[in-house]
Design an enzyme around this catalytic site. Sequence first.
Site, short mmCIF file in Angstrom:
data_model
loop_
_atom_site.label_atom_id
_atom_site.label_comp_id
_atom_site.label_asym_id
_atom_site.label_seq_id
_atom_site.Cartn_x
_atom_site.Cartn_y
_atom_site.Cartn_z
N LYS A 38 91.70 56.55 54.51
CA LYS A 38 92.87 57.32 54.07
C LYS A 38 92.65 58.02 52.73
O LYS A 38 93.09 59.15 52.55
CB LYS A 38 94.11 56.44 54.01
CG LYS A 38 94.10 55.39 52.91
CD LYS A 38 95.37 54.58 52.92
CE LYS A 38 95.35 53.48 51.88
NZ LYS A 38 95.35 53.95 50.50
N ARG A 627 90.60 42.53 55.88
CA ARG A 627 89.78 42.68 54.66
C ARG A 627 88.31 42.43 54.97
O ARG A 627 87.43 42.81 54.20
CB ARG A 627 90.20 41.67 53.58
CG ARG A 627 91.61 41.78 53.00
CD ARG A 627 92.02 43.16 52.64
NE ARG A 627 92.69 43.79 53.77
CZ ARG A 627 92.91 45.10 53.86
NH1 ARG A 627 92.50 45.91 52.91
NH2 ARG A 627 93.53 45.61 54.91
#
Length: 690
Positions: A38, A627
């Site tokens: 992003k 993660r």
Amino acid sequence: MSHPSPVDAVMSMNPAQREGVRYLDGPCLVLAGAGSGKTRVITQKIAHLINHAGMQARNIAAVTFTNKAAKEMAERVSSLLQPAQGKGLTVCTFHSLGMRLLREEHAAAGLKARFSILDSADSGGIVQQLLVTTDKQLIRKAQSQISLWKNGLITPPEALAQAESEDVAQLARAFASYEATLAAYQAVDFDDLILKPTRLLQEVPEVREKWQNRLRYFLVDEVQDTNACQYALLKLIAGPRAMFTAVGDDDQAIYAWRGATLENLRQLTLDFPQLKVIKLEQNYRSTARILNAANRLIENNPKLFPKTLWSEHGMGDPIAITPMKEEDHEAESVAILLSAHRFERRAKFSDYAILYRSNHQARILEQALRKQKIPYVVTGGQSFFERSEIKDVLAYLRLLANNDDDPAFIRAITTPRRGIGQQSLEALGRYAGQRGVSLFEAVYESGLEQHLAERMIEPMKTFAEFIVRLEERAHKDPAGDVLRDLIAAINYEEWLYEQHDERGAQSRWQNVLDFISWITEKSGVETAEKAVDATGETILAEPTEGLIALTQKIALITMLDRREEDGKPDAVQLTTLHAAKGLEFPHVFMIGCEEGLLPNYNDEAERFLDDEKLEEERRLMYVGVTRAQRSLTITYCKHRKKGREMVRCEPSRFIKELALDEENPGVEDATPALSPKDRLSALKNLLNKT
């Protein structure tokens, strides 16, 4: 510095990323799954706006939530542009943008130019006085409730009208008094840096049009984390043109407890019917096994915008689910498993993270890591600017910036002590309250002599005159010189050595010297073409800043930027799941994945969480799972100490929702409890293998 061709950079992106960069026909929502790139989309879009859409950098603003994210974004943008192209570009946090707007529009907001920004301790002190209590839990509760009201755009009268109990009504009345106190101090708190600009743009059309014309394209990162006030600010700046790109992920919304609301994502589709929605589903971080488990987990939540993450990184290692006997065993075993894994993989300690739901889980873990001589860092430690010696010095600077800042006045005049007792200060406070003036102003009023003896007033006047002289210098002399002279004049080094043992005093004095160096550097002329400061406010060098301007900015900085740039130590990172958002690690251990901890609740009565709470806890687990890049180990305890007794624990319902049995059986009791002798033997065997 050579820059890649903007065309080549965009062509190397995947189709969804390219669409996110190039779409300029109206409002755009980029739904960016975990690890889907992003930040690259945001930075490339800024470059595209400047290079291909003919926009001036000064008419573009990109906002995010943390200084670190803003700084990273600014650095990436600077690598995509020629030096002159980025002039005037705004890349900052929401609060930095709010502060910039308030600085410029202070008169319209009813503030003087040198307003103070109060930190949590200052606002807590005010709340404590208003509630006439020393109950820290009540003070924190009041602060949290006032913050939620502000973030929800709720005024004190509205809060009182909505109160459903006398306790809440009491807090609402304290809220009204708190706001009046801040106005008297010519001060704002952290939430006001969003609230006041929002109110200003709502109520003053000229100011609203000015900022809509200035910021002609607006980019918002982590839009799922916005509260009602931040969303209102987004809409006001976007205006009727609605030229903005919002980037976020509804599956990673984990901040409802501080006022963030997923409702804003739903509201976007209603407020902007022409909204273009683009999904980023290709993950560049994790293996397929990790993503498949994450997808199965999050499918249990209702989907606002359905999406499925996928990766080209191959299946990867099986996810290990490892039960432990109790928390000491869990901590010891994780330390040994991590050591073994590191030796086998020839990895670095910094390739590893240990994630947990609550801060208290770190204590036993730290002990186990120290026993195994494993280096580690714990996130969420004390900020440099939160240290008492730095706050002492900052109190003086805040008073230079704003003489009406009563909390700063009290701290400065009593640190070091000047023979001014608590009774004298209380008498000064009562007089100032009767007269409706600040403590500083009250010192100079002739009427004070009727309440305090001249010998008590004299040291106060001496202090006030000292501040006035420094204030005059702060406008014309180099900031570092003024600060050095201030600290020398109050004999602060000598006072530290009187208050602390030699080692403690040395450490504190070194922090003060570091602070002087930082102020000197920040106020000096920057020669780098693309300097990024710790607030992430801009990618371009700014003109020299004076001591007073820097004092306002410090309120938004959480750590010395020099310290952030010292390099990442080779150490295991210990962090809560909330603080881990936005980070990634090759190898992740998630500990304490059991009912009561994750999902989090206090007792069996709370076991049946309401849907919203359960969904947020599931998103927190999803954040933890995503993660991990290459390996993921999940542990839970069969028993855990609660108070003085050992209670039986159940594995988190979220482990079952990962549905790992569809791919692999996981790992059962991989590391039994070891005696110190056996543990030493195991580590020797590992060393021999290498």
